[in-house]
Scaffold this motif. Structure first.
Motif, PDB file in Angstrom:
ATOM      1  N   GLU A  28       0.828  -1.207   0.000  1.00  0.00           N
ATOM      2  CA  GLU A  28       0.000   0.000   0.000  1.00  0.00           C
ATOM      3  C   GLU A  28       0.864   1.259   0.000  1.00  0.00           C
ATOM      4  O   GLU A  28       0.596   2.213  -0.721  1.00  0.00           O
ATOM      5  N   LEU A  29       1.913   1.253   0.820  1.00  0.00           N
ATOM      6  CA  LEU A  29       2.802   2.406   0.916  1.00  0.00           C
ATOM      7  C   LEU A  29       3.524   2.643  -0.407  1.00  0.00           C
ATOM      8  O   LEU A  29       3.604   3.778  -0.876  1.00  0.00           O
ATOM      9  N   GLN A  30       4.030   1.587  -1.030  1.00  0.00           N
ATOM     10  CA  GLN A  30       4.744   1.735  -2.299  1.00  0.00           C
ATOM     11  C   GLN A  30       3.838   2.336  -3.370  1.00  0.00           C
ATOM     12  O   GLN A  30       4.258   3.196  -4.134  1.00  0.00           O
ATOM     13  N   SER A  31       2.601   1.899  -3.412  1.00  0.00           N
ATOM     14  CA  SER A  31       1.652   2.437  -4.383  1.00  0.00           C
ATOM     15  C   SER A  31       1.393   3.916  -4.130  1.00  0.00           C
ATOM     16  O   SER A  31       1.397   4.739  -5.044  1.00  0.00           O
ATOM     17  N   SER A  32       1.204   4.259  -2.874  1.00  0.00           N
ATOM     18  CA  SER A  32       0.935   5.639  -2.495  1.00  0.00           C
ATOM     19  C   SER A  32       2.140   6.536  -2.785  1.00  0.00           C
ATOM     20  O   SER A  32       1.991   7.642  -3.312  1.00  0.00           O
ATOM     21  N   LEU A  33       3.330   6.049  -2.452  1.00  0.00           N
ATOM     22  CA  LEU A  33       4.539   6.837  -2.706  1.00  0.00           C
ATOM     23  C   LEU A  33       4.786   6.983  -4.197  1.00  0.00           C
ATOM     24  O   LEU A  33       5.261   8.026  -4.653  1.00  0.00           O
ATOM     25  N   GLY A  34       4.457   5.970  -4.975  1.00  0.00           N
ATOM     26  CA  GLY A  34       4.626   6.044  -6.422  1.00  0.00           C
ATOM     27  C   GLY A  34       3.822   7.182  -7.017  1.00  0.00           C
ATOM     28  O   GLY A  34       4.322   7.926  -7.879  1.00  0.00           O
ATOM     29  N   ARG A  35       2.589   7.358  -6.554  1.00  0.00           N
ATOM     30  CA  ARG A  35       1.759   8.467  -7.041  1.00  0.00           C
ATOM     31  C   ARG A  35       2.364   9.811  -6.641  1.00  0.00           C
ATOM     32  O   ARG A  35       2.401  10.752  -7.433  1.00  0.00           O
ATOM     33  N   GLU A  92      15.943   1.010   6.168  1.00  0.00           N
ATOM     34  CA  GLU A  92      16.748   2.160   5.732  1.00  0.00           C
ATOM     35  C   GLU A  92      16.028   2.937   4.631  1.00  0.00           C
ATOM     36  O   GLU A  92      16.048   4.164   4.608  1.00  0.00           O
ATOM     37  N   TYR A  93      15.401   2.211   3.726  1.00  0.00           N
ATOM     38  CA  TYR A  93      14.629   2.841   2.659  1.00  0.00           C
ATOM     39  C   TYR A  93      13.517   3.707   3.252  1.00  0.00           C
ATOM     40  O   TYR A  93      13.285   4.834   2.816  1.00  0.00           O
ATOM     41  N   LEU A  94      12.833   3.185   4.269  1.00  0.00           N
ATOM     42  CA  LEU A  94      11.743   3.939   4.892  1.00  0.00           C
ATOM     43  C   LEU A  94      12.254   5.186   5.606  1.00  0.00           C
ATOM     44  O   LEU A  94      11.628   6.236   5.552  1.00  0.00           O
ATOM     45  N   LYS A  95      13.405   5.070   6.255  1.00  0.00           N
ATOM     46  CA  LYS A  95      13.983   6.237   6.942  1.00  0.00           C
ATOM     47  C   LYS A  95      14.353   7.319   5.929  1.00  0.00           C
ATOM     48  O   LYS A  95      14.102   8.507   6.152  1.00  0.00           O
ATOM     49  N   LYS A  96      14.934   6.908   4.809  1.00  0.00           N
ATOM     50  CA  LYS A  96      15.298   7.884   3.778  1.00  0.00           C
ATOM     51  C   LYS A  96      14.046   8.466   3.115  1.00  0.00           C
ATOM     52  O   LYS A  96      14.018   9.633   2.746  1.00  0.00           O
ATOM     53  N   THR A  97      13.004   7.639   2.987  1.00  0.00           N
ATOM     54  CA  THR A  97      11.736   8.131   2.437  1.00  0.00           C
ATOM     55  C   THR A  97      11.141   9.184   3.361  1.00  0.00           C
ATOM     56  O   THR A  97      10.638  10.208   2.898  1.00  0.00           O
ATOM     57  N   MET A  98      11.229   8.950   4.668  1.00  0.00           N
ATOM     58  CA  MET A  98      10.711   9.922   5.633  1.00  0.00           C
ATOM     59  C   MET A  98      11.480  11.243   5.521  1.00  0.00           C
ATOM     60  O   MET A  98      10.877  12.322   5.544  1.00  0.00           O
ATOM     61  N   LYS A  99      12.789  11.156   5.366  1.00  0.00           N
ATOM     62  CA  LYS A  99      13.611  12.360   5.214  1.00  0.00           C
ATOM     63  C   LYS A  99      13.223  13.112   3.935  1.00  0.00           C
ATOM     64  O   LYS A  99      13.110  14.345   3.924  1.00  0.00           O
ATOM     65  N   TYR A 100      13.000  12.375   2.859  1.00  0.00           N
ATOM     66  CA  TYR A 100      12.613  12.956   1.576  1.00  0.00           C
ATOM     67  C   TYR A 100      11.249  13.641   1.668  1.00  0.00           C
ATOM     68  O   TYR A 100      11.066  14.768   1.200  1.00  0.00           O
ATOM     69  N   LEU A 101      10.288  12.981   2.301  1.00  0.00           N
ATOM     70  CA  LEU A 101       8.956  13.563   2.463  1.00  0.00           C
ATOM     71  C   LEU A 101       9.000  14.807   3.343  1.00  0.00           C
ATOM     72  O   LEU A 101       8.309  15.795   3.073  1.00  0.00           O
ATOM     73  N   ASN A 102       9.805  14.783   4.386  1.00  0.00           N
ATOM     74  CA  ASN A 102       9.943  15.965   5.249  1.00  0.00           C
ATOM     75  C   ASN A 102      10.572  17.131   4.491  1.00  0.00           C
ATOM     76  O   ASN A 102      10.203  18.285   4.707  1.00  0.00           O
ATOM     77  N   ALA A 103      11.518  16.839   3.598  1.00  0.00           N
ATOM     78  CA  ALA A 103      12.130  17.899   2.784  1.00  0.00           C
ATOM     79  C   ALA A 103      11.096  18.505   1.835  1.00  0.00           C
ATOM     80  O   ALA A 103      11.040  19.729   1.664  1.00  0.00           O
ATOM     81  N   ASP A 153       1.451  14.670   4.590  1.00  0.00           N
ATOM     82  CA  ASP A 153       1.257  14.245   5.978  1.00  0.00           C
ATOM     83  C   ASP A 153       0.724  12.812   6.106  1.00  0.00           C
ATOM     84  O   ASP A 153       1.254  12.042   6.917  1.00  0.00           O
ATOM     85  N   PRO A 154      -0.294  12.404   5.327  1.00  0.00           N
ATOM     86  CA  PRO A 154      -0.750  11.013   5.447  1.00  0.00           C
ATOM     87  C   PRO A 154       0.339   9.995   5.090  1.00  0.00           C
ATOM     88  O   PRO A 154       0.437   8.941   5.720  1.00  0.00           O
ATOM     89  N   ARG A 155       1.153  10.310   4.114  1.00  0.00           N
ATOM     90  CA  ARG A 155       2.222   9.390   3.729  1.00  0.00           C
ATOM     91  C   ARG A 155       3.303   9.340   4.806  1.00  0.00           C
ATOM     92  O   ARG A 155       3.872   8.281   5.065  1.00  0.00           O
ATOM     93  N   LEU A 156       3.582  10.487   5.415  1.00  0.00           N
ATOM     94  CA  LEU A 156       4.538  10.488   6.534  1.00  0.00           C
ATOM     95  C   LEU A 156       4.032   9.605   7.674  1.00  0.00           C
ATOM     96  O   LEU A 156       4.803   8.863   8.281  1.00  0.00           O
TER      97      LEU A 156
END
Length: 196
Positions: free
Chosen positions: A29-36, A106-117, A181-184
């Motif tokens: 679910e997360l991968q699909s949401s992040l892809g969009r 690690e991928y999720l941590k970097k994704t969180m950093k990317y979304l926060n940026a 915010d929902p993805r974070l």
């Protein structure tokens, strides 16, 4: 019939297998949401590159053509302004996580950093995009003010610029609230699930 069999299999499976299934479901679910979201951000980057290129070329011509010194100075400032916007938007690309990370956590941590940026960029855009444009526009049009026929165009341009600034501010707030915010929260939830 098949549904009943799936329920029996589910009930007979161990808790550990159920937890693995839940984790897998959350990951998909997360991968699909992040892809969009990543596709939307890619289109935003493309739009910024195209608009900045048009702006740089247009105001580069105006620097050469404009009769007033203040208009020439404002045109140079608008070129610098466009380059700054490009740098701000494209600098986030450096921290975008790749799917080939060492492990999923690690991928999720970097994704969180990317979304926060992305969130920070959208939330602060009013300070580095909207507010700096008004003095530059004032400087651009000050030379044309003595021409009475141009005053209406100048006033309308300022009103449109103010309207676009307000619209951009609320659009960015909406994007952060509804998209980022929902993805974070999902990424954080998945990180907590994987750690437990």
């Amino acid at each position: 019939m098949i549904e009943d069999e799936l329920i029996k299999i589910w009930q007979s499976s161990s808790n550990q297998e159920r937890i693995k299934f839940e984790k897998s479901k959350l990951m998909i679910e997360l991968q699909s949401s992040l892809g969009r979201l990543y596709r939307w951000w890619k289109y935003l980057e493309l739009a910024e590159v195209i608009s900045a290129t048009i702006c740089i070329l247009s105001f580069g011509f105006i620097v050469y053509w404009a009769p007033f010194t203040t208009t020439k100075i404002a045109s140079v400032l608008l070129i610098i302004f466009s380059i700054n916007i490009l740098i701000q938007v494209l600098s986030i690309k450096k921290i975008k996580p790749s799917d080939l990370e060492e492990n999923y956590l690690e991928y999720l941590k970097k994704t969180m950093k990317y979304l926060n940026a992305q969130k920070k960029l959208l939330e602060t855009s009013v300070y580095w995009v909207v507010l700096p444009i008004y003095p530059i526009l004032l400087l651009f049009f000050i030379g044309f003010w003595h021409i009475p026929a141009k005053r209406y165009v100048i006033v309308i341009t300022f009103l449109v610029a103010i309207g676009l600034g307000i619209y951009g501010y609320f659009l960015n707030k909406k994007r952060v609230k509804n998209e980022i915010d929902p993805r974070l929260e999902r990424v954080n939830e998945l990180i907590e699930t994987l750690r437990s």
